[in-house]
Design a protein around this motif. Structure first.
Motif, PDB file in Angstrom:
ATOM      1  N   GLN A 134      94.235 -20.359 -40.140  1.00  0.00           N
ATOM      2  CA  GLN A 134      92.991 -19.635 -40.367  1.00  0.00           C
ATOM      3  C   GLN A 134      92.830 -19.265 -41.840  1.00  0.00           C
ATOM      4  O   GLN A 134      91.755 -19.400 -42.424  1.00  0.00           O
ATOM      5  CB  GLN A 134      92.963 -18.365 -39.506  1.00  0.00           C
ATOM      6  N   ASP A 137      89.970 -20.569 -44.467  1.00  0.00           N
ATOM      7  CA  ASP A 137      89.124 -19.649 -45.241  1.00  0.00           C
ATOM      8  C   ASP A 137      89.177 -19.987 -46.733  1.00  0.00           C
ATOM      9  O   ASP A 137      88.146 -20.024 -47.415  1.00  0.00           O
ATOM     10  CB  ASP A 137      89.554 -18.202 -45.011  1.00  0.00           C
ATOM     11  N   GLU A 150      86.297 -21.553 -49.412  1.00  0.00           N
ATOM     12  CA  GLU A 150      85.986 -20.979 -50.721  1.00  0.00           C
ATOM     13  C   GLU A 150      86.012 -22.049 -51.813  1.00  0.00           C
ATOM     14  O   GLU A 150      85.198 -22.045 -52.736  1.00  0.00           O
ATOM     15  CB  GLU A 150      87.006 -19.884 -51.060  1.00  0.00           C
TER      16      GLU A 150
END
Length: 243
Positions: A8, A12, A16
């Motif tokens: 996870q 993330d 970005e």
């Protein structure tokens, strides 16, 4: 099923990076800061960073000024990742040589025209260096030279995306069942096609280069048994027409 915490976190951070919110060369927050911010252990953070590094998205350096930084895009590394995907698909039941050649046509014909206009003398020299002699060179040498020739052609377009997407195509294998039934004159014809295409690039004749590229792919399709002689693939100009 919820993914592991490190997955996870990696997802993330990847978002970005791919969105541009984190730019190439920009430093990621230090490991302790990520631990506090996200509420995970240091081992979880390190596992996420290792995953991103394996995907060539970040690089990690040691020392006082070290840390994890967003990697600068590298066409070779990105192409390696695409090559793995192409190889898996090429050996699946749903994707065959005809599909591969169809994609090559979509890329190579316009690329030949662009290369004729944008090529440099250095590109021509690289392609001449990738020519082979079908009378004396072995199969592996000719296959490797064929790949290099087309990769340089893609580079000569001046558009790095042609090179990025094209490289995996030229690393894909035909499969033993195809190679075993290629006609005896196959590599002599490939060599002749390359030399003709090179002449058109040297002359900066974009129309002739596109037509030569289309004929080259038509021949490969017929020789490999994915197309009947005299039946051009959709989008192929008839002999004598300007592509």
């Amino acid at each position: 099923m919820r993914p592991p915490a490190y997955q996870q976190l990696a997802d993330d951070l990847r978002a970005e990076i791919t969105s541009g919110r984190l730019q190439p060369g920009e430093r990621l927050p230090p490991e302790p800061e990520l631990c506090v911010k996200i509420g995970v252990s240091r081992s979880t953070v390190r596992e996420a960073l290792r995953l991103l590094a394996s995907q060539h998205l970040i690089v990690t350096t040691r020392g006082v000024t070290g840390g994890s930084f967003v990697a600068h895009p590298d066409a070779g590394q990105l192409a390696d990742g695409l090559s793995t995907g192409f190889a898996l698909l090429a050996h699946s039941a749903g994707v065959g040589l005809a599909d591969l050649l169809e994609l090559r046509r979509a890329l190579e014909v316009p690329a030949a025209g662009l290369a004729a206009v944008r090529r440099t003398d250095a590109h021509l020299a690289e392609m001449r260096g990738a020519l082979f002699d079908p009378a004396i060179d072995d199969f592996d040498t000719m296959l490797s030279a064929h790949s290099v020739f087309h990769r340089v052609l893609a580079k000569a377009t001046g558009n790095p995306l042609f090179e990025l997407v094209g490289r995996p195509l030229y690393q894909a294998s035909y499969g033993e069942e195809v190679v075993a039934h290629l006609p005896a004159e196959y590599w002599s014809r490939i060599d002749a096609d390359h030399r003709e295409l090179l002449d058109h690039l040297a002359a900066r004749d974009a129309g002739a280069a596109r037509l030569a590229a289309a004929r080259h792919l038509d021949y490969i399709a017929v020789a490999a048994g994915t197309q009947t002689a005299g039946t051009p693939t959709a989008g192929t100009p008839a002999t004598g027409e300007t592509p």
